[in-house]
Write an enzyme that holds these catalytic residues in place. Structure first.
Site, PDB file in Angstrom:
ATOM      1  NE  ARG A   1      39.683  50.531  39.537  1.00 46.49           N
ATOM      2  CZ  ARG A   1      39.746  49.443  40.295  1.00 46.49           C
ATOM      3  NH1 ARG A   1      39.795  48.238  39.727  1.00 46.49           N
ATOM      4  NH2 ARG A   1      39.756  49.537  41.607  1.00 46.49           N
TER       5      ARG A   1
ATOM      6  CE  LYS B   1      38.236  43.364  37.368  1.00 47.49           C
ATOM      7  NZ  LYS B   1      37.235  44.049  36.555  1.00 47.49           N
TER       8      LYS B   1
END
Length: 280
Positions: free
Chosen positions: A253, A218
């Protein structure tokens, strides 16, 4: 500990960290856009992630990176349905998730062989999504999301969002034990808020539902590391994953399945003694 039925396949949560492998069949995802748009290559990638230790394959046909361009439902289905159907044939026992915010896509994906839905609007976007999930009685990852980054109190507002999602599910006849909660790192949050969510993840335990954490590559990790691009965020992802497991994450994830599986095995041995699989 939870045992969630995925349309005849069983997903056990709480005894060890479960790995969800990311498969973006999009041309424009922030990390791997364009790599897996060919269905044959996409299925081969999914099979490789299963070999590396993935427990779930999460297939998405619409990028949700900041500033993304929405994709029509028919185009999203064109991307994901052949991959889901082919993967179901190639790996009959695999647990397949469809990453979509559209009820029509979710319905078609379940018909093609998907087992669960991963909804970035937590059943509060498309009003038909909860009806689809209830009709199929399938698990749903309910992710927190909002427009803008203003909060009265960050974790309190996230918990209130989840309570609304759980109420919608109950009203539609979707049992609460089919709901998995995702605090939505990178969605409707500043980098500092993302870090706070990871740090305070354990506060969501009061909702008594399994927790999914999606921190892989991210942008917040890139910012912490001085602006590193997605392909150089492996170590930062590993740190966030390990801290997330300590905070109570049940599902991770991730893009890098083999590496994060190893991170999870060590973290589990530390925080889940006697349950993480390591017996000394």
């Amino acid at each position: 500990m939870w045992r969630i039925s995925c349309r005849g396949r069983s997903l056990e949560l709480g005894t060890r960290s479960v790995i969800m492998g990311i498969l973006n069949v999009t041309p424009d995802s922030f990390s791997d856009g364009g790599r897996w748009t060919d269905p044959e290559r996409a299925v081969a990638r999914a099979l490789h992630m299963l070999e590396e230790g993935a427990d779930i394959i999460d297939i998405g046909g619409e990028s949700t990176r900041p500033g993304y361009e929405p994709v029509p439902a028919d185009e999203e289905m064109r991307r994901v349905l052949p991959v889901i159907a082919a993967l179901r044939r190639a790996a009959p026992d695999a647990i397949i998730s469809v990453d979509t915010q559209k009820a029509a896509v979710a319905e078609a994906a379940l018909g093609a062989g998907a087992d669960m839905i991963n909804d970035i609007w937590g059943l509060q976007g498309d009003p038909e999504m909860v009806q689809v999930a209830a009709r199929w009685q399938c698990p749903v990852v309910v992710m927190h999301n909002q427009h803008g980054t203003e909060y009265r109190e960050l974790m309190g507002d996230i918990k209130a969002f989840f309570r609304r999602s759980l109420a919608l599910a109950a009203a539609a006849g979707l049992p609460g034990d089919l709901i998995i909660l995702d605090p939505g790192v990178g969605f409707g949050k500043t980098p500092l808020q993302n870090l706070e969510v990871i740090r305070r993840l354990g506060e969501l335990r009061e909702l008594d539902r399994p927790l999914l954490l999606g921190v892989s590559r991210k942008s917040t990790i890139g910012k912490v590391l001085g602006g590193l691009p997605p392909e150089e965020r492996l170590e930062g992802t590993a740190a966030a994953v390990a801290i997330g497991i300590m905070g109570g994450a049940d599902i991770l994830r991730v893009h890098d399945v083999r590496a994060m599986k190893r991170v999870a095995q060590v973290a589990d041995a530390i925080v889940r003694p006697g349950r993480g699989g390591f017996e000394g």
